[in-house]
Every structure is written in structure tokens, then in C-alpha cells.
Design a protein around this motif. Structure first.
Motif, PDB file in Angstrom:
ATOM      1  N   TYR A  48      -2.122 -35.655 -35.896  1.00 24.83           N
ATOM      2  CA  TYR A  48      -1.324 -36.656 -35.201  1.00 24.83           C
ATOM      3  C   TYR A  48       0.119 -36.167 -35.132  1.00 24.83           C
ATOM      4  CZ  TYR A  48      -4.973 -40.209 -35.803  1.00 24.83           C
ATOM      5  OH  TYR A  48      -6.134 -40.930 -35.751  1.00 24.83           O
TER       6      TYR A  48
ATOM      7  N   ILE B 288      -2.581 -39.369 -31.458  1.00 25.73           N
ATOM      8  CA  ILE B 288      -3.538 -38.339 -31.847  1.00 25.73           C
ATOM      9  C   ILE B 288      -3.398 -37.127 -30.931  1.00 25.73           C
ATOM     10  CG2 ILE B 288      -5.392 -39.282 -30.405  1.00 25.73           C
ATOM     11  CD1 ILE B 288      -7.186 -38.351 -32.959  1.00 25.73           C
TER      12      ILE B 288
ATOM     13  N   ILE C  90     -11.984 -34.104 -30.044  1.00 27.45           N
ATOM     14  CA  ILE C  90     -10.915 -34.807 -29.338  1.00 27.45           C
ATOM     15  C   ILE C  90      -9.828 -33.799 -29.024  1.00 27.45           C
ATOM     16  CG2 ILE C  90      -9.091 -36.556 -29.457  1.00 27.45           C
ATOM     17  CD1 ILE C  90     -10.863 -38.130 -31.380  1.00 27.45           C
TER      18      ILE C  90
ATOM     19  N   ALA D 162     -17.265 -38.665 -37.956  1.00 24.77           N
ATOM     20  CA  ALA D 162     -16.610 -38.998 -36.693  1.00 24.77           C
ATOM     21  C   ALA D 162     -17.182 -40.319 -36.232  1.00 24.77           C
ATOM     22  CB  ALA D 162     -16.881 -37.919 -35.658  1.00 24.77           C
ATOM     23  N   GLY D 163     -16.396 -41.364 -36.318  1.00 30.32           N
ATOM     24  CA  GLY D 163     -16.876 -42.679 -35.911  1.00 30.32           C
ATOM     25  C   GLY D 163     -15.727 -43.639 -35.825  1.00 30.32           C
ATOM     26  N   SER D 164     -15.864 -44.602 -34.941  1.00 35.14           N
ATOM     27  CA  SER D 164     -14.762 -45.534 -34.722  1.00 35.14           C
ATOM     28  C   SER D 164     -14.568 -46.491 -35.893  1.00 35.14           C
ATOM     29  CB  SER D 164     -14.993 -46.312 -33.427  1.00 35.14           C
ATOM     30  OG  SER D 164     -14.990 -45.426 -32.327  1.00 35.14           O
ATOM     31  N   GLN D 165     -15.572 -46.621 -36.769  1.00 38.16           N
ATOM     32  CA  GLN D 165     -15.446 -47.524 -37.914  1.00 38.16           C
ATOM     33  C   GLN D 165     -14.845 -46.838 -39.136  1.00 38.16           C
ATOM     34  OE1 GLN D 165     -18.872 -49.939 -38.831  1.00 38.16           O
ATOM     35  NE2 GLN D 165     -19.833 -49.458 -36.877  1.00 38.16           N
ATOM     36  N   GLU D 166     -14.660 -45.543 -39.041  1.00 34.33           N
ATOM     37  CA  GLU D 166     -14.271 -44.772 -40.210  1.00 34.33           C
ATOM     38  C   GLU D 166     -12.802 -44.968 -40.582  1.00 34.33           C
ATOM     39  OE1 GLU D 166     -17.892 -43.559 -40.960  1.00 34.33           O
ATOM     40  OE2 GLU D 166     -16.270 -42.656 -42.094  1.00 34.33           O
ATOM     41  N   THR D 167     -12.546 -45.044 -41.864  1.00 31.43           N
ATOM     42  CA  THR D 167     -11.182 -45.039 -42.371  1.00 31.43           C
ATOM     43  C   THR D 167     -10.671 -43.609 -42.354  1.00 31.43           C
ATOM     44  OG1 THR D 167     -11.574 -46.933 -43.799  1.00 31.43           O
ATOM     45  CG2 THR D 167      -9.737 -45.480 -44.391  1.00 31.43           C
ATOM     46  N   GLN D 168      -9.464 -43.439 -41.877  1.00 34.32           N
ATOM     47  CA  GLN D 168      -8.850 -42.113 -41.887  1.00 34.32           C
ATOM     48  C   GLN D 168      -7.869 -42.032 -43.054  1.00 34.32           C
ATOM     49  OE1 GLN D 168      -7.442 -40.771 -38.045  1.00 34.32           O
ATOM     50  NE2 GLN D 168      -9.213 -41.647 -37.001  1.00 34.32           N
TER      51      GLN D 168
ATOM     52  N   PHE E 143      -4.713 -39.990 -44.621  1.00 36.88           N
ATOM     53  CA  PHE E 143      -3.623 -39.188 -44.085  1.00 36.88           C
ATOM     54  C   PHE E 143      -2.964 -38.322 -45.160  1.00 36.88           C
ATOM     55  CE2 PHE E 143      -2.842 -40.625 -39.722  1.00 36.88           C
ATOM     56  CZ  PHE E 143      -3.745 -41.668 -39.650  1.00 36.88           C
TER      57      PHE E 143
END
Lengths: 114, 111
Positions: A35, A45, A56, A97-103, A105
Motif C-alpha cells: 500500500y 493498494i 492485484i 486471498a479473500g475479501s473477509q480476511e484481516t490484513q 500491516f
């Protein structure tokens, strides 16, 4: 035992130079991200890799090239640095890789181009 | 495409007072919503997230948020703040593997 680490923490360089930022995660995650946070703290991103494959690739100049030698590492190489590249660059990782995943940092790399 | 609007760029608040940070999102499909906190000179840390189920989500450090589908909002609240809550707060929407962040809200807690 930092989960997501970045080196260097600070980077001051001249316009036109080439530089690299390294990122490592010890969480056993499959997916990593880069990012960019600008001077107004806006986060966007740039890239994401899943199992070393690019998934991505946002609208980023070709001067930026990510490289993932293995799942635990995602490096960012920047060619011909410009003044506008000055920003804080954050690496992140997630289990999958998923939209529900916590990233998760890293602490950020503060890049200043003079 | 989704977008996130954080309605307050700066929120000054006294210690032990309540705080609410407002977040609205726009999306044509179901989304997952997140709040992250960034303490000075640090990376982002997850406060809480809404995936499905109960619309009231509890997070770390006493924060909670309420998902309101009809108002497309996901406001963050804490009933009593501490000096240590001084930070930048980011609302984010996740779709197609990507997190899209709002512009952030700077919370400054004063004694």
C-alpha cells in the motif's frame, strides 16, 4: 518476533535513483500486499501476491515492480524515483486471498525523494 | 465499484468522554466492512470487522461499530476514551480481495 517487518524504516534518496523496500512476514500467510499512504494519509493498494502469484495490480507506474521470491517475502523495487513517490509504503499480509480476511500491516517505510 | 466516506476528518474529544466516528460506504453488492487504527508512526491494526450476522460488532480496546444496511453506514463508537486512543482511524470496505480505505479520521484525546 515482529509479524510483518519492513526494511528500511526510512529511506531518503535523490530523484532518478533506484531503490528497493523489503517485506517479510512470519505468520505463515499466503497473501501479501503493498500500500501507499500519501501526505494526506490516504491509503491505496498497489499490488497483491497470493502464493507468489500477482493477483492485484492497480494503476501503478511501470517504474514500480514487486517481486515475491517466496510466500514470506514481497519486495518492492522502484526505478527512476520521482518527487511524487515520496510517501509511506506499507506491506501487509493475510492468511488467504479473500475479501473477509484481516490484513496485518508492517510498520511502514518512509520514503523521501529529494 | 465501492467507496468509503468518513464524514469527520478531525475529532477532538476529552478523556473519558464518548466518541463516534462516522463512516458511509457505497456499493452495489454485499460488502465486508472494517475499522483499522493507526497509532503515530506505526502500521495499521484491526479494530473490528463486519462480515455477516449481528449488526453490532465488538472490537478491541472497548470499541464497537454498528452496521446499518439501509443507511449504508458503519459508525464506530467508544463510550469512554483514553489518552492512548489518540490515533488515526480508517474505515474500509473489502471487495474483490481489495481493501478500499476512507480518508481517515484523526482522533485527539485531551485530558
Amino acid at each position: 518476533d515482529t509479524a510483518v517487518s519492513q526494511t528500511p524504516k526510512y529511506l531518503v534518496t535523490q530523484m532518478g535513483n533506484d531503490k528497493s523496500i523489503k517485506c517479510e512476514q512470519n505468520l505463515g500467510h499466503d497473501t501479501m500486499y503493498w500500500y501507499k499512504q500519501d501526505s494526506k494519509k490516504f491509503l491505496k493498494i498497489m499490488f497483491s501476491y497470493n502464493n507468489k502469484e500477482l493477483i492485484i495490480n492497480e494503476t501503478v507506474p511501470n517504474r514500480f515492480s514487486p517481486k515475491s521470491p517466496d510466500k514470506a517475502h514481497l519486495n518492492l523495487h522502484i526505478n527512476s524515483l520521482e518527487l511524487g513517490d515520496s510517501a509511506v509504503y506499507f506491506c501487509a499480509s493475510s492468511q488467504q486471498a479473500g475479501s473477509q480476511e484481516t490484513q496485518y500491516f508492517g510498520p511502514g517505510t518512509r520514503l523521501l525523494v529529494l | 465499484a465501492q467507496s468509503v466516506t468518513q464524514l469527520d476528518s478531525q475529532v477532538p474529544v476529552f478523556e473519558e468522554a464518548p466518541v463516534e466516528l462516522r463512516c458511509n460506504y457505497s456499493s452495489s453488492v454485499s460488502v465486508y466492512l472494517f475499522w483499522y487504527v493507526q497509532y503515530p508512526n506505526q502500521g495499521l491494526q484491526l479494530l473490528l470487522k463486519y462480515l455477516s450476522g449481528s449488526t453490532l460488532v465488538k472490537g478491541i480496546n472497548g470499541f464497537e461499530a454498528e452496521f446499518n444496511k439501509s443507511q449504508t453506514s458503519f459508525h464506530l463508537r467508544k463510550p469512554s476514551v483514553h489518552i492512548s486512543d489518540t490515533a488515526e482511524y480508517f474505515c474500509a470496505v473489502s471487495q474483490d480481495y481489495k481493501l478500499s480505505f476512507g480518508a481517515g479520521t484523526t482522533v485527539t484525546v485531551r485530558a
